[in-house]
Design an enzyme around this catalytic site. Structure first.
Site, PDB file in Angstrom:
ATOM      1  N   ASP A 265       1.242  -1.323   0.111  1.00  0.00           N
ATOM      2  CA  ASP A 265      -0.146   0.129   0.066  1.00  0.00           C
ATOM      3  C   ASP A 265       0.885   1.329  -0.069  1.00  0.00           C
ATOM      4  OD1 ASP A 265      -3.085   0.756   1.632  1.00  0.00           O
ATOM      5  OD2 ASP A 265      -1.972   1.898   0.257  1.00  0.00           O
TER       6      ASP A 265
HETATM    7  C1  GLC Z   1      -4.269   4.107   0.065  1.00  0.00           C
HETATM    8  C2  GLC Z   1      -5.225   2.956   0.394  1.00  0.00           C
HETATM    9  C3  GLC Z   1      -5.317   2.037  -0.787  1.00  0.00           C
HETATM   10  C4  GLC Z   1      -5.128   2.950  -2.029  1.00  0.00           C
HETATM   11  C5  GLC Z   1      -3.759   3.476  -2.397  1.00  0.00           C
HETATM   12  C6  GLC Z   1      -3.455   4.287  -3.278  1.00  0.00           C
HETATM   13  O1  GLC Z   1      -3.536   4.433   1.420  1.00  0.00           O
HETATM   14  O2  GLC Z   1      -4.959   2.313   1.474  1.00  0.00           O
HETATM   15  O3  GLC Z   1      -6.443   1.378  -0.764  1.00  0.00           O
HETATM   16  O4  GLC Z   1      -5.668   2.258  -3.286  1.00  0.00           O
HETATM   17  O5  GLC Z   1      -3.319   4.232  -0.927  1.00  0.00           O
HETATM   18  O6  GLC Z   1      -4.426   5.251  -3.515  1.00  0.00           O
END
Ligand code: GLC
Length: 726
Positions: A265
């Site tokens: 993430d």
């Molecule tokens: C965020 C979220 C994830 C998302 C990523 C990119 O923190 O947890 O679900 O796809 O970052 O935006």
């Protein structure tokens, strides 16, 4: 001097061209040969630096390819409700483009509430076309973290409390997305069930609950759905970040044989060694490696960038792990941006609007309908008062990374006015506001204004619930309580004193506490419906569509009816959070402790009625390798067509371990014309009868008698039959 005979240059060019054209392209570029051959050929051509470059971001949402070899960059994008607008290369700011709007699809809770495999597949195919058209190779959806309790700010982005329902539907969505040559990304692996302390909290949960509740949906989406990417969760499990977690990585890549890419993430990577050896393949993020928020273009500082390169060059670590990561990324490229056979996608098409509408039509749940007041009979009601901010409020933006720049969003009030036409007078009052800062004078005047209008109405349609603001349904925040937000309680209690019956429509991941619900004549829950939210709601209210949604989650009367809150810890002490409720999540807890929630898991009414016949099984005894086929006839005994979700739950009459009273192991959605009978057909195997045995660390079905409970919800069991596992 004899003049040399020279072939005109053009002829030489043609000759060379002919030779080259006939020569087989380089193996990795030859998409007629086995993908693994291409992977090995490409890998062998890469330098160490090129390999390191490929395994971490070069911008917010891209990772580099290898221009020298014609391997393109990988582009990823959010999110579950639509392809996100373009952001700046190295900032979270939007790029302000004018050509990146999208169709906003219903939130995944609405897809889950359809209980329809075809709807989940349609969601995947349709949204995947929009990602493809925007040249995104990875769609960061579906999210399928289990709805452990009502306060998690991202429940709306996920698919409910039951791993079987979430896993089956997520697998269909994954296949739909990937049919476009776009990778799905199942997230957040795993145990990301709260937003409070999400970047650091260590989840303490039994192995049995881990496998039976929190991983089972992922297993189905990955093993059955064939997901090409998975996103690690921010939180920890067994005191290791899930982004690079030894235990979870073994399950994912050894047990489940996942051959795709595990990505972090954004900012979820915390340690180079763990990232190397615990299976992280691709690092995305923000200010990773402890960088200050001010550093820009710091991608070479990422854990899997220069720090990793230095360890290799100094001989501290080898390159076997690096090659495995790069193989997975190359495989992803050959499945997506180096797959010449994939389509070109489409975006903001009339078809996608129709798809979004079809999905939301099946996601809306009719919870209560006293006296069949719905659908609204225009010959009976002439002055309808619509009250509530959510009747005229944008719900496709915000909420965090899942927010989208929708090309349009049909507001409920507009759709209601359109469908009511001149037959019915529609009044609208906002009634309450989510405006910030709070202003009690304004709020009081809105409420009084609505109450005055109520006296003149012969029907009140209240459209409220939650929105995507922080501390409601929004990433990075959990809700503070399950109480009605924005003083909707005060308004509702007063409106219920009016003569006119009240129809309540709520939006959001769930309802809110309603001690006065007995006075409400009818209730619908509409989740977040996307671009066609208003259209679908108006069609259901006025009967153009017969609602067929079922709850993918329990709606509690109050918070302490939820197992995670009553038995478990939440949100934990900032370091650990213990899931003491164990496997008794959602209806599993409700059944075990005989809780009486507002509405049960699987509940949803229709404007028609269904009669259940007698189930017939093709055998009553099975051995572990067998399959039992159960045929359940259902008849539409009403006067209009309708869809019924026939649910099958399994009950283990006697087990060596505590087991839930029942567990969902089958569902079939039948579309029935008036008077029509169709069969719901279920296939049950020993695996469906199993529990996760912590001693043998495997799934185990103990011989004995099992009951198959068939019904219209987890409460409304219509038929049962007993089978024996020998
Ligand atoms: C965020 C979220 C994830 C998302 C990523 C990119 O923190 O947890 O679900 O796809 O970052 O935006």
């Amino acid at each position: 001097m004899n003049k040399k005979f020279r072939l005109p240059g053009v002829l030489i060019g043609i000759a060379v061209g002919a030779v080259v054209a006939n020569a087989a392209p380089l193996p990795y570029l030859n998409d007629s040969i086995d993908i693994e051959v291409r992977v090995e050929d490409a890998l062998a051509r890469l330098t160490l630096e090129e390999k390191i470059a490929m395994i971490h971001a070069q911008s917010k949402f891209t990772s580099p390819g290898v221009p020298r070899l014609g391997i393109p960059d990988l582009a990823v994008s959010d999110g579950p409700q639509g392809v996100r607008e373009e952001l700046l290369w190295d900032k979270w700011d939007v790029a302000g483009q004018t050509n990146d709007s999208c169709t906003a699809y219903p939130a995944l809770m609405s897809v889950a509430a359809s209980w329809n495999r075809d709807i989940a597949a349609l969601y995947g195919k349709s949204i995947g076309e929009e990602f493809r058209q925007r040249n995104k190779d990875v769609a960061l959806t579906p999210g399928i973290n289990i709805y452990r309790h009502p306060l998690c700010g991202r429940n709306f982005e996920y698919m409910g409390e039951d791993p079987y329902l979430a896993g089956i539907l997520a697998a269909e969505a994954v296949k739909g997305i990937q049919s476009n040559g776009v990778a799905a990304c199942v997230k957040h692996f795993a145990l990301n069930n709260q937003e409070i302390d999400r970047h650091k909290v260590n989840v303490v949960v039994s192995e049995r609950a881990l496998h039976e509740i929190y991983l089972e949906g992922f297993r189905r989406a990955i093993v059955d759905g064939g997901a090409w990417t998975v996103m690690g969760a921010y939180n920890k499990y067994r005191n290791q970040f899930c982004t690079h977690n030894e235990y979870l990585n073994k399950i994912l890549k050894t047990d489940w044989k996942f051959d795709g890419v595990l990505m972090s993430d954004w900012g979820g990577t915390e340690d180079t060694h763990q990232a190397i050896f615990n299976g992280l393949d691709l690092e995305f993020g923000t200010y990773t490696d402890g960088l200050s928020s001010g550093k820009s273009n710091a991608y070479d500082n990422y854990y899997l960038a220069n720090p990793y390169l230095a360890l290799i060059k100094s001989g501290v670590v080898g390159t076997a792990e690096l090659d495995d990561k790069v193989r997975r990324i190359l495989r992803l490229c050959f499945r997506t941006n180096m797959n010449r056979n994939r389509g070109f996608g489409s975006r903001n098409s009339a078809q996608h609007s129709a798809d979004a509408l079809a999905i939301q039509q099946e996601g809306i749940v009719l919870l209560k309908n006293e006296g069949d007041i719905l659908p609204i009979d225009k010959s009976r009601f002439h002055r309808i008062l619509v009250v509530g901010e959510n009747a005229d409020f944008c719900l496709t933006k915000y909420g965090g990374s899942s927010g989208v720049k929708a090309r349009y969003e049909v507001m409920p009030i507009d759709a209601i006015r359109k469908i009511a036409g001149n037959d019915v007078k529609i009044e609208y009052r906002k009634g309450y506001t989510s405006d910030w800062p709070r202003n009690t004078q304004v709020e009081d005047s809105l409420r009084i204004d609505a109450l005055k209008a109520a006296d003149k109405a012969d029907l009140i349609v209240f459209i409220g619930g939650h929105n995507k603001h922080p501390c409601h349904d929004c990433e990075s925040y959990d809700r503070g309580s399950t109480k009605a937000p924005y003083r909707q309680d005060e308004l509702l209690v007063e409106l219920l004193k009016a003569k006119a019956p009240l129809v309540l429509v709520t939006m959001g991941a769930n309802q809110f506490d309603m001690p006065y619900s007995g006075k409400i004549t009818a209730m619908l829950h509409a989740w977040y419906g996307g671009s066609e939210s208003g259209t679908a709601l108006a069609q259901v209210l006025f009967g153009e569509v017969n609602p067929s949604g079922k709850l993918p989650v329990t709606f509690y009367r109050q918070l302490d009816e939820c197992g995670a809150i009553a038995m478990g810890e939440y949100p934990g002490d900032g370091k650990n959070v213990s899931y003491n409720e164990d496997i008794f999540v959602g209806y599993r807890y409700v059944d075990k402790y005989n809780v009486k929630p507002q509405f049960h898991f699987g509940h949803g009414l229709s404007y028609t009625k269904f009669r259940y016949g007698q189930p017939v099984a093709d055998k009553m005894k099975i051995l572990s390798g067998d399959t039992i086929k159960i045929v359940m006839p259902v008849t539409n005994i009403g006067r209009r067509s309708g869809k019924e979700v026939v649910q099958l739950y399994v009950q283990d009459e006697k087990a060596s371990v505590p087991r839930p009273v029942k567990e969902l192991k089958g569902f079939v959605k039948l579309n029935l014309a008036p008077g029509e009978t169709r069969n719901a057909v279920f296939c049950i195997t020993a695996r469906d009868l199993s529990f996760y045995d912590e001693t043998s660390r495997s799934w185990k079905a103990e011989p004995g008698v099992f009951k198959l409970l068939i019904g219209a919800s987890s409460l409304d069991i219509k038929r049962s039959l007993s089978i024996s596992l020998m």
